[in-house]
Design a protein around this motif. Sequence first.
Motif, mmCIF file in Angstrom:
data_model
loop_
_atom_site.group_PDB
_atom_site.id
_atom_site.type_symbol
_atom_site.label_atom_id
_atom_site.label_comp_id
_atom_site.label_asym_id
_atom_site.label_seq_id
_atom_site.Cartn_x
_atom_site.Cartn_y
_atom_site.Cartn_z
ATOM 1 N N THR A 22 0.827 -1.197 0.000
ATOM 2 C CA THR A 22 0.000 0.000 0.000
ATOM 3 C C THR A 22 0.867 1.255 0.000
ATOM 4 O O THR A 22 0.366 2.360 0.066
ATOM 5 C CB THR A 22 -0.909 0.038 1.245
ATOM 6 O OG1 THR A 22 -0.085 -0.082 2.401
ATOM 7 C CG2 THR A 22 -1.907 -1.080 1.213
ATOM 8 N N ARG A 33 -14.155 -2.097 -4.039
ATOM 9 C CA ARG A 33 -13.790 -2.653 -2.748
ATOM 10 C C ARG A 33 -14.876 -3.546 -2.201
ATOM 11 O O ARG A 33 -16.034 -3.472 -2.610
ATOM 12 C CB ARG A 33 -13.448 -1.553 -1.766
ATOM 13 C CG ARG A 33 -14.601 -0.648 -1.428
ATOM 14 C CD ARG A 33 -14.132 0.370 -0.416
ATOM 15 N NE ARG A 33 -15.215 0.688 0.507
ATOM 16 C CZ ARG A 33 -15.032 0.983 1.787
ATOM 17 N NH1 ARG A 33 -13.828 1.012 2.310
ATOM 18 N NH2 ARG A 33 -16.054 1.265 2.560
ATOM 19 N N LYS A 88 -15.707 -6.862 1.101
ATOM 20 C CA LYS A 88 -15.249 -7.702 2.216
ATOM 21 C C LYS A 88 -14.690 -9.033 1.725
ATOM 22 O O LYS A 88 -13.996 -9.730 2.455
ATOM 23 C CB LYS A 88 -16.434 -7.978 3.159
ATOM 24 C CG LYS A 88 -17.104 -6.719 3.698
ATOM 25 C CD LYS A 88 -16.848 -6.574 5.186
ATOM 26 C CE LYS A 88 -17.424 -5.282 5.736
ATOM 27 N NZ LYS A 88 -18.896 -5.287 5.750
ATOM 28 N N ALA A 107 -9.387 -3.175 -1.085
ATOM 29 C CA ALA A 107 -9.776 -2.118 -2.023
ATOM 30 C C ALA A 107 -8.849 -2.234 -3.226
ATOM 31 O O ALA A 107 -7.624 -2.187 -3.092
ATOM 32 C CB ALA A 107 -9.645 -0.748 -1.370
ATOM 33 N N ARG A 155 -5.759 -2.204 1.511
ATOM 34 C CA ARG A 155 -6.701 -2.535 2.570
ATOM 35 C C ARG A 155 -8.064 -1.932 2.248
ATOM 36 O O ARG A 155 -8.172 -0.954 1.515
ATOM 37 C CB ARG A 155 -6.186 -1.993 3.906
ATOM 38 C CG ARG A 155 -4.893 -2.680 4.385
ATOM 39 C CD ARG A 155 -4.589 -2.279 5.832
ATOM 40 N NE ARG A 155 -4.654 -0.826 6.008
ATOM 41 C CZ ARG A 155 -3.627 0.004 5.811
ATOM 42 N NH1 ARG A 155 -2.453 -0.454 5.433
ATOM 43 N NH2 ARG A 155 -3.797 1.301 5.996
ATOM 44 N N LEU A 156 -9.080 -2.518 2.837
ATOM 45 C CA LEU A 156 -10.461 -2.099 2.561
ATOM 46 C C LEU A 156 -10.646 -0.592 2.722
ATOM 47 O O LEU A 156 -11.363 0.045 1.947
ATOM 48 C CB LEU A 156 -11.406 -2.860 3.510
ATOM 49 C CG LEU A 156 -12.901 -2.604 3.338
ATOM 50 C CD1 LEU A 156 -13.399 -3.121 1.999
ATOM 51 C CD2 LEU A 156 -13.692 -3.255 4.469
ATOM 52 N N GLU A 157 -9.980 -0.028 3.717
ATOM 53 C CA GLU A 157 -10.192 1.403 4.020
ATOM 54 C C GLU A 157 -9.310 2.319 3.172
ATOM 55 O O GLU A 157 -9.410 3.542 3.261
ATOM 56 C CB GLU A 157 -9.995 1.672 5.519
ATOM 57 C CG GLU A 157 -8.668 1.254 6.096
ATOM 58 C CD GLU A 157 -8.571 -0.241 6.445
ATOM 59 O OE1 GLU A 157 -9.429 -1.037 5.986
ATOM 60 O OE2 GLU A 157 -7.621 -0.614 7.150
ATOM 61 N N ASP A 158 -8.447 1.767 2.319
ATOM 62 C CA ASP A 158 -7.585 2.600 1.466
ATOM 63 C C ASP A 158 -8.371 3.127 0.269
ATOM 64 O O ASP A 158 -8.327 2.562 -0.822
ATOM 65 C CB ASP A 158 -6.393 1.781 0.936
ATOM 66 C CG ASP A 158 -5.344 1.559 2.000
ATOM 67 O OD1 ASP A 158 -5.274 2.375 2.943
ATOM 68 O OD2 ASP A 158 -4.599 0.566 1.889
ATOM 69 N N VAL A 159 -9.085 4.204 0.480
ATOM 70 C CA VAL A 159 -9.870 4.795 -0.605
ATOM 71 C C VAL A 159 -9.494 6.266 -0.711
ATOM 72 O O VAL A 159 -9.940 7.082 0.078
ATOM 73 C CB VAL A 159 -11.381 4.627 -0.353
ATOM 74 C CG1 VAL A 159 -12.171 5.287 -1.477
ATOM 75 C CG2 VAL A 159 -11.741 3.153 -0.235
ATOM 76 N N ASP A 218 -18.639 -0.107 -4.256
ATOM 77 C CA ASP A 218 -18.552 -0.896 -3.026
ATOM 78 C C ASP A 218 -19.372 -2.167 -3.176
ATOM 79 O O ASP A 218 -20.595 -2.110 -3.307
ATOM 80 C CB ASP A 218 -19.036 -0.060 -1.836
ATOM 81 C CG ASP A 218 -18.533 -0.644 -0.527
ATOM 82 O OD1 ASP A 218 -18.435 -1.898 -0.433
ATOM 83 O OD2 ASP A 218 -18.230 0.135 0.395
#
Length: 465
Positions: free
Chosen positions: A4, A18, A20, A32, A45-49, A57
């Motif tokens: 990342t 992205r 789960k 993501a 990672r999922l929150e890397d937006v 999503d």
Amino acid sequence: MASTTNLAAGMPPDLVVRGKRVVTPEGERAAAIHVRGGVIEAVGRLEDVPAGAAVHDAGELVVMPGIVDTHVHINEPGRTEWEGFSTGTRAAAAGGVTTLVEMPLNSIPATTTAAAYREKHAAAAGKLWVDAGFWGGVVPGNTAELRTLWDAGVFGFKCFLVPSGVEEFGFVGEAELRAALPELVKMGAPLLAHAELPGPIDAAAKKIANTGDVAKRYRTWLASRPREAENEAIALLGKLAREYGARVHVVHVSSSDALTALRETKAEKVGVTVETCPHYLTFAAEEISDAATEFKCAPPIREAENRDKLWQGLRDGTIDFIVTDHSPCPPAMKLQEEGDFMRAWGGIASLELSLPSVWTEAHRRGYAVPRVAAWMSEGPARLAGLGHRKGAIAAGRDADFVIWDPDATFRVEQERLHQRHKLTPYAGRELRGVVETTFLRGRRIFDRGEFSASPIGQVLERGAV
Ligand SMILES: [Zn+2]
């Protein structure tokens, strides 16, 4: 792979997909996927937006690499009334198939010369809803064409060891294979073989009294294509692959008897790979009604016990992957009224249903989603030499995704399928796994029943990809 570190700097990506349950080569995880220029830039990672990025999503749905189907008959040009690039690739997009490689026969001309390849290419232009490449053909007398076909852009070569069903595509024997294989070895091209030999089929025909209602019985068709025809062909192919150091791929294996020999051949590091099809993994001969010619294909769907052994072959890696052999025809050629298995056209149409048909059975047998991705995306991409671009969610690959619900079920209504002719043995069947959205190179080409405004698929050419 999951780095990342480069995500924070510079412009936001064009798109972030992205969810789960993103299926990566390392397994399923929340992630993501950053897409730039149609290519996966990074899987973070999922929150890397990043701020400013468009986001799709997928929530709890599975995000899998788009399915790669290397065994599809489109039949255009020449028999476009059977299927066609437009209808066939719409069906693909609706089924989450983002790449297909088309077989060299049933179109006219067959793709056995460079000139025919150019006709094929021209016929496909502007009609593709997904990316498509082409196999060439090895037929009697075209050894001198193989190099020009390869240089033109085919991904490898298909041959038949028994009559193919169409006169433009002749079948080859050991002598022709001995002429072709040294050429293919020089190129590094795979030979895909329809593995049935005529001897056991001719012998079986002598024992079948083709009178009265006999041809209506499924067991007559099954008896006419005995396992020995496959077993002997696979033994011959193993022998030749070993002798020439060739890459030989057995298409649509149906006889589980052949798995033992294949296991041994593969253990010797001989370059043999193997595919099977959803119908051999789903249906069983004992359950096929008389006159139900929508189930006719060659080699035939065999007994339930055989089907279980094919699943075992997938489990232990003897069978490398699953592709459809989508091969429709006008319904009249299936002779549904006469129900004559011996005279009906053989071929099963299932391109749009490949993921749910395989998942239904895989789920029932305890397999998880990443295994299905390996069988339906990664494995076929590798056969075609497309593994660097297709078949995995990883940095540097095309942003091809199928987003689907592995828990939802549906009943197959054949009128709703996008293939040109709707006849399929899956009609009325309850399947698990609903394709919601399909992305091709970062663009949404199918979303809950709706297609993008125009077809954006490209012709894939070996050497240019
Ligand atoms: Zn085929």
